[in-house]
Scaffold this motif. Structure first.
Motif, PDB file in Angstrom:
ATOM      1  N   GLN A 123       0.826  -1.207   0.000  1.00 49.55           N
ATOM      2  CA  GLN A 123       0.000   0.000   0.000  1.00 49.55           C
ATOM      3  C   GLN A 123       0.861   1.257   0.000  1.00 49.55           C
ATOM      4  N   GLN A 124       1.950   1.254   0.762  1.00 54.18           N
ATOM      5  CA  GLN A 124       2.814   2.424   0.816  1.00 54.18           C
ATOM      6  C   GLN A 124       3.529   2.642  -0.510  1.00 54.18           C
ATOM      7  N   ALA A 164       1.132   4.063  -2.932  1.00 53.71           N
ATOM      8  CA  ALA A 164       0.862   5.475  -2.634  1.00 53.71           C
ATOM      9  C   ALA A 164       1.946   6.370  -3.224  1.00 53.71           C
ATOM     10  N   PRO A 192      -0.171   8.135  -6.746  1.00 54.75           N
ATOM     11  CA  PRO A 192      -0.854   8.902  -5.697  1.00 54.75           C
ATOM     12  C   PRO A 192      -2.365   8.991  -5.850  1.00 54.75           C
ATOM     13  N   THR A 221      -6.924   4.768  -5.611  1.00 51.54           N
ATOM     14  CA  THR A 221      -7.685   4.601  -4.372  1.00 51.54           C
ATOM     15  C   THR A 221      -7.737   3.123  -3.998  1.00 51.54           C
TER      16      THR A 221
END
Length: 231
Positions: free
Chosen positions: A18-19, A22, A26, A29
């Motif tokens: 998930q990181q 991200a 960016p 979702t």
């Protein structure tokens, strides 16, 4: 907005994926995280995300089996420590196959591929073409009876009994076909709804599709039986 599900049975790796996503994507979702295949299947059916990042070895349902049950519009990326499943993954129409531990550069390449696919709006296919020796053969998509996965290739079968071996995965072809006309009945099979001659329900409850121009019927997976309710 592009949505995604990530599934892994190790919480630390869920956080790591998930990181990294991200940082690399960016505006993606993450709509769900799953700790096992059974939970992932429920969430895929419920949320129908644009992309699913799946581990292969998970409790409940393994990632490859889960891929065959995923919604047709969900693109699949496998994230695993095991290299030996790569061919199976691409047979299931995977966009990419990532080895653990993930690196930002490798994930960035996958993200770029996914974003390009999402931005592209290709015209629907009208013809399939393949070379046999020095001869190119063409098949009008309206005459297709079925498409069957053969590793990274696809076998196109016509209602007239002809066939072409295409150097394109079934997953890539599905994205270019009209989903109202071409129905996925199994993880490795797509049929032309207009070519369906009859549906057979056998004594064991299994459904088989009989197609015009084809001798052998094709099985319908349990996940796709709902399409034939009321028929």
């Amino acid at each position: 907005m592009t949505t995604a599900l990530i599934a892994d049975d190790e919480p630390q790796l869920l956080d790591e994926i998930q990181q990294l996503l991200a940082d690399a994507w960016p505006d993606l979702t993450i709509v769900a995280r799953a700790r096992n295949g059974t939970e992932a299947r429920r969430l895929l059916d419920e949320l129908r995300p644009d992309v699913a990042f799946l581990d292969i070895r998970m409790p409940g349902i393994d990632g490859l089996t889960l891929a065959g049950l995923a919604p047709q519009g969900t693109r699949l990326v496998f994230v695993t420590a095991h290299a030996e499943h790569a061919l199976d993954a691409f047979e299931h129409g995977a966009v990419d196959y990532l080895r653990k531990p993930l690196t930002p550069a490798r994930l960035a390449a996958t993200v770029q591929r996914l974003r390009q696919q999402g931005a592209a709006t290709p015209e629907k296919l009208r013809f399939l073409q393949a070379w046999t020796g020095n001869t190119m053969k063409l098949m009008d998509v309206e005459h297709i009876a079925a498409l069957r996965s053969e590793l990274r290739h696809t076998r196109a079968l016509s209602q007239g009994g002809e066939n072409l071996l295409l150097r394109t995965s079934l997953g890539e072809l599905i994205e270019q076909l009209d989903p109202q006309l071409f129905w996925q009945i199994h993880r490795g099979s797509v049929v032309n709804a207009r070519a369906i001659e009859r549906i057979e329900r056998r004594d064991d409850g299994e459904l088989w599709v009989h197609l015009r121009g084809q001798i052998h019927p094709l099985p319908v997976s349990r996940a796709q039986r709902g399409r034939f309710k009321g028929m």
